[in-house]
Write a protein that holds these residues in place. Structure first.
Motif, mmCIF file in Angstrom:
data_model
loop_
_atom_site.group_PDB
_atom_site.id
_atom_site.type_symbol
_atom_site.label_atom_id
_atom_site.label_comp_id
_atom_site.label_asym_id
_atom_site.label_seq_id
_atom_site.Cartn_x
_atom_site.Cartn_y
_atom_site.Cartn_z
ATOM 1 N N TYR A 345 1.939 -6.611 14.302
ATOM 2 C CA TYR A 345 1.889 -6.238 15.708
ATOM 3 C C TYR A 345 0.761 -7.051 16.336
ATOM 4 C CZ TYR A 345 4.816 -2.294 14.355
ATOM 5 O OH TYR A 345 5.832 -1.511 13.867
ATOM 6 N N GLY A 346 1.126 -8.076 17.077
ATOM 7 C CA GLY A 346 0.123 -8.983 17.596
ATOM 8 C C GLY A 346 -0.594 -9.663 16.438
ATOM 9 N N SER A 347 -1.910 -9.602 16.438
ATOM 10 C CA SER A 347 -2.685 -10.216 15.359
ATOM 11 C C SER A 347 -2.872 -9.297 14.170
ATOM 12 C CB SER A 347 -4.063 -10.629 15.897
ATOM 13 O OG SER A 347 -4.785 -9.492 16.336
ATOM 14 N N LEU A 348 -2.353 -8.066 14.286
ATOM 15 C CA LEU A 348 -2.519 -7.092 13.203
ATOM 16 C C LEU A 348 -1.353 -7.213 12.221
ATOM 17 C CD1 LEU A 348 -4.063 -4.653 12.030
ATOM 18 C CD2 LEU A 348 -2.625 -3.178 13.452
ATOM 19 N N GLU A 349 -1.633 -7.749 11.041
ATOM 20 C CA GLU A 349 -0.610 -7.873 10.007
ATOM 21 C C GLU A 349 -0.510 -6.561 9.241
ATOM 22 O OE1 GLU A 349 -0.974 -10.031 6.008
ATOM 23 O OE2 GLU A 349 0.058 -11.515 7.285
ATOM 24 N N ILE A 350 0.682 -5.978 9.213
ATOM 25 C CA ILE A 350 0.868 -4.695 8.541
ATOM 26 C C ILE A 350 1.123 -4.910 7.052
ATOM 27 C CG2 ILE A 350 2.153 -2.532 8.530
ATOM 28 C CD1 ILE A 350 0.571 -3.033 11.078
ATOM 29 N N PHE A 351 2.165 -5.653 6.730
ATOM 30 C CA PHE A 351 2.436 -6.033 5.342
ATOM 31 C C PHE A 351 3.285 -7.293 5.351
ATOM 32 C CE2 PHE A 351 5.441 -2.481 6.319
ATOM 33 C CZ PHE A 351 6.600 -3.223 6.410
ATOM 34 N N GLY A 371 -2.428 3.342 8.109
ATOM 35 C CA GLY A 371 -2.354 2.018 8.713
ATOM 36 C C GLY A 371 -1.789 0.960 7.793
ATOM 37 N N ALA A 372 -1.442 1.359 6.541
ATOM 38 C CA ALA A 372 -0.917 0.376 5.591
ATOM 39 C C ALA A 372 0.540 0.028 5.870
ATOM 40 C CB ALA A 372 -1.065 0.886 4.154
ATOM 41 N N GLY A 373 1.217 0.805 6.720
ATOM 42 C CA GLY A 373 2.584 0.452 7.108
ATOM 43 C C GLY A 373 3.664 1.334 6.536
ATOM 44 N N LYS A 374 3.331 2.546 6.104
ATOM 45 C CA LYS A 374 4.337 3.425 5.493
ATOM 46 C C LYS A 374 5.442 3.781 6.496
ATOM 47 C CE LYS A 374 1.286 6.559 4.323
ATOM 48 N NZ LYS A 374 0.036 5.937 4.824
ATOM 49 N N LEU A 522 3.505 0.888 -3.395
ATOM 50 C CA LEU A 522 2.149 0.885 -2.860
ATOM 51 C C LEU A 522 2.027 -0.175 -1.770
ATOM 52 C CD1 LEU A 522 0.235 1.155 -6.262
ATOM 53 C CD2 LEU A 522 0.628 2.984 -4.623
ATOM 54 N N LEU A 523 1.682 0.256 -0.583
ATOM 55 C CA LEU A 523 1.501 -0.658 0.545
ATOM 56 C C LEU A 523 0.013 -0.850 0.807
ATOM 57 C CD1 LEU A 523 4.260 0.574 3.042
ATOM 58 C CD2 LEU A 523 4.306 -1.426 1.531
ATOM 59 N N PRO A 524 -0.378 -2.016 1.367
ATOM 60 C CA PRO A 524 0.453 -3.029 2.021
ATOM 61 C C PRO A 524 1.010 -4.106 1.092
ATOM 62 C CG PRO A 524 -1.841 -3.550 2.375
ATOM 63 C CD PRO A 524 -1.829 -2.253 1.604
ATOM 64 N N ASP A 525 0.636 -4.111 -0.195
ATOM 65 C CA ASP A 525 1.073 -5.195 -1.069
ATOM 66 C C ASP A 525 2.539 -5.099 -1.465
ATOM 67 O OD1 ASP A 525 -1.485 -6.223 -1.047
ATOM 68 O OD2 ASP A 525 -2.126 -5.079 -2.794
ATOM 69 N N GLY A 526 3.116 -3.888 -1.370
ATOM 70 C CA GLY A 526 4.505 -3.719 -1.764
ATOM 71 C C GLY A 526 4.688 -3.637 -3.273
ATOM 72 N N THR A 527 3.606 -3.358 -3.993
ATOM 73 C CA THR A 527 3.676 -3.240 -5.449
ATOM 74 C C THR A 527 4.521 -2.036 -5.839
ATOM 75 O OG1 THR A 527 1.452 -4.166 -5.606
ATOM 76 C CG2 THR A 527 2.313 -3.054 -7.564
ATOM 77 N N GLU A 528 5.381 -2.212 -6.833
ATOM 78 C CA GLU A 528 6.252 -1.127 -7.296
ATOM 79 C C GLU A 528 5.831 -0.718 -8.701
ATOM 80 O OE1 GLU A 528 11.008 -0.356 -8.103
ATOM 81 O OE2 GLU A 528 10.361 -1.911 -6.686
ATOM 82 N N ASP A 529 5.813 0.604 -8.953
ATOM 83 C CA ASP A 529 5.394 1.100 -10.264
ATOM 84 C C ASP A 529 6.187 2.356 -10.585
ATOM 85 O OD1 ASP A 529 4.038 1.339 -12.619
ATOM 86 O OD2 ASP A 529 2.118 1.958 -11.743
ATOM 87 N N HIS A 530 6.235 2.686 -11.885
ATOM 88 C CA HIS A 530 6.817 3.963 -12.288
ATOM 89 C C HIS A 530 5.873 5.085 -11.852
ATOM 90 C CE1 HIS A 530 10.071 2.228 -14.591
ATOM 91 N NE2 HIS A 530 9.211 1.425 -15.212
ATOM 92 N N TRP A 531 6.460 6.194 -11.408
ATOM 93 C CA TRP A 531 5.637 7.314 -10.958
ATOM 94 C C TRP A 531 4.951 7.969 -12.146
ATOM 95 C CZ3 TRP A 531 3.488 9.456 -6.870
ATOM 96 C CH2 TRP A 531 2.974 10.753 -6.991
#
Length: 542
Positions: A345-351, A371-374, A522-531
């Motif tokens: 959003y503008g200069s604000l990078e969410i992910f 604010g991480a983008g969920k 996990l945001l903002p990196d988008g890392t995926e893991d087993h719960w």
């Protein structure tokens, strides 16, 4: 002080409050409680001067800080930090000081430059009288405690999520209320409707301390029992059955004991009165058969009727919505895939560069700091927004059901009935009426504009739309917000039994436990893991 006299509030023809007198004074910290739909939000809105009572008068003395459930619309081009500073007029003064500084540096004419210097001096004096740079630091501290980072505060409101805008508004109100010294507003009346929504555990803990120390009056609507227990010194119970408000001048723990005692007394008094009235009616029936006793019989019957009419209406157990998601529509193995999603959003990078695949029946929790983008990720998956890069790839038979925490899927200007017809256009009218009835909507309430519903009622209406959709992928953004404990349990039970895929964003650990997720993103990196249970403590922090 806020005083209401002869107050009557209505929702359609239903009386929420009748001929009621209310008074809020400095030092009062009042918890306004009652079941969803009892009229808590309406009452708070009228006390804040944002709504008109059906009858009666409301008098407000001094400053009022009102936090509604839904973010207020206004000039969304304003920077978030300037919105907070505007509570004390500091934003305008700082802007004028910057202009004067520029003029002092650029003007060549000595006379004009001297005028700019004098103007700057007046502005600086005014700025100092309002707290100066110490006040700016105070605003920054409040924002930080509410999880508003500097990068968020430097963005226009229009680039922020509804939850972030609501936290900015809460910060603005608390900043105004914390003002002290010359011209201070320590007596500001705070009227807060679910202030802990969108806050993490640390922010909620800080807010409890702030409200407990607040010297002005406070009325708070909250389902956070810990907040009520720690903060309030009075409780107003809005009884939807009787259309009356019961005031208890005591803390939360003592209120709960007193309320239980009052209910037992009411039931006992009613049972005794009904027993006496029944005896009178039976005696009147016997005497009525004798012509010489007809007058006495009528008097007895009239006395029995008066005895019953003077009783409080019998309190019914609070109803809860019967929430159950139907069997999902059939679909392929992977109904939803996303590749390389990025959003700014503008200069604000969410992910940036987020990939995911939602398999049939899978259960996924999205975690990340505020604010991480969920919410943004769910809006992209639901088609409410478009990504800057990347794409969503629908699988065979995909049917999305999206629950938005700010209830954007509802048309607030349309009625309850029109909303459900829009959300479920292929469902028959009688089936929809039955569905709405199970979600506690019936009679005249079907014609009520959705925008006038309480937060809990909007949640129920939006969930009713989900139930009617037969979706096979549910995108749920804070589905337990604004719900009373009984309704929340219904939502959790529905989550436990739903066999379709779910992507969940929540600060509610109970919702995660009910879902029994297999994966976490996990945001903002988008890392995926087993719960694993190790992630559970991050839910309230996220």
């Amino acid at each position: 002080m806020i005083t209401a006299t002869g107050l009557q509030l209505r929702a359609g023809s239903r009386i929420l409050l009748d001929d009621t007198t209310l008074r809020i004074q400095p030092g009062d910290r009042i918890g306004l409680v009652g079941r969803n739909g009892a009229g808590k939000t309406t009452t708070l809105k009228v006390l804040a001067g944002e709504g008109e009572p059906y009858a009666g008068d409301v008098t407000v003395g001094g400053e009022v800080g009102y936090l509604p459930q839904d973010p207020r619309e206004g000039d969304l081009s304003v920077l978030a930090k300037n919105r907070v500073l505007s509570a004390r007029g500091l934003d305008r003064i700082l802007r004028d000081m910057e202009k004067a500084q520029t003029a002092m540096a650029e003007l060549v004419d000595d006379g004009e430059r001297d005028k700019a210097v004098r103007k700057y001096g007046r502005l600086e004096e005014r700025f100092s009288s309002l707290g100066g740079y110490a006040a700016e630091s105070e605003a920054a501290r409040i924002c930080a405690n509410l999880g508003l980072e500097e990068r968020i505060l430097d963005q226009p409101l229009q680039t922020l999520s509804g939850g972030q805008r609501r936290r900015v508004e809460l910060a603005r109100i608390l900043f105004a209320a914390s003002e002290s010294g010359a011209g201070g507003k320590s007596g500001t009346m705070l009227l807060l409707d679910e202030p802990t929504n969108h806050l993490d555990a640390d922010s909620i803990s800080w807010l409890r301390g702030f409200l407990k120390a607040h010297e002005g009056g406070l009325v708070v609507i909250s389902h956070d029992v810990d907040l009520l227990d720690e903060v309030v010194n009075k409780v107003w119970f809005l009884d939807a059955t009787r259309g009356e408000l019961d005031a208890y001048n005591m803390n939360w723990k003592r209120y709960q004991e007193a309320r239980a005692t009052d209910e037992k007394r009411r039931r006992r008094e009613r049972a005794n009165a009904e027993k006496k009235a029944s005896a009178l009616q039976q005696q009147a029936a016997k005497l009525g058969a004798k012509a010489t006793k007809a007058v006495a019989a009528k008097n007895m019957a009239r006395r029995a009727d008066e005895m019953l009419s003077n009783l409080d209406e019998e309190r019914q157990s609070d109803k809860v919505a019967k929430i159950k998601f139907p069997a999902p529509a059939s679909c392929g193995k992977t109904p939803l895939t996303a590749e390389g999603l990025s959003k700014s959003y503008g200069s604000l990078e969410i992910f940036t560069g987020v990939d995911l695949a939602i398999d049939r029946g899978s259960k996924v929790v999205v975690l990340g700091l505020n604010g991480a983008g969920k919410t943004t990720l769910l809006r992209l998956l639901g088609g409410m927004e478009k990504p800057d890069t990347g794409s969503m790839i629908p699988g065979h038979g995909m049917r999305i059901g999206y629950y938005a925490q700010e209830h954007e899927t509802l048309d607030h200007d349309s009625s309850v009935w029109d909303n459900i017809r829009h959300l479920a256009p292929d469902t028959g009218a009688q089936e929809l009426r039955t569905l709405l009835g199970s979600f506690l909507f019936s009679g005249e309430q079907l014609d009520q504009p959705a925008g006038t519903l309480s937060g809990g009622e909007k949640t129920r209406l939006a969930l009713a739309g989900l139930v009617s959709s037969a979706a096979n992928v549910l995108l749920l953004d804070e589905p337990t917000n604004n719900l009373d404990p009984a309704s929340r349990e219904q939502v959790l039970d529905a989550l436990r039994s739903y066999t379709g895929a779910v992507v969940l964003v929540t600060h509610d650990p109970g919702a995660v436990e009910a879902l029994e997720p297999e994966r976490v993103i996990l945001l903002p990196d988008g890392t995926e893991d087993h719960w694993s249970a190790d992630y559970l403590e991050l839910v309230q922090l996220a």
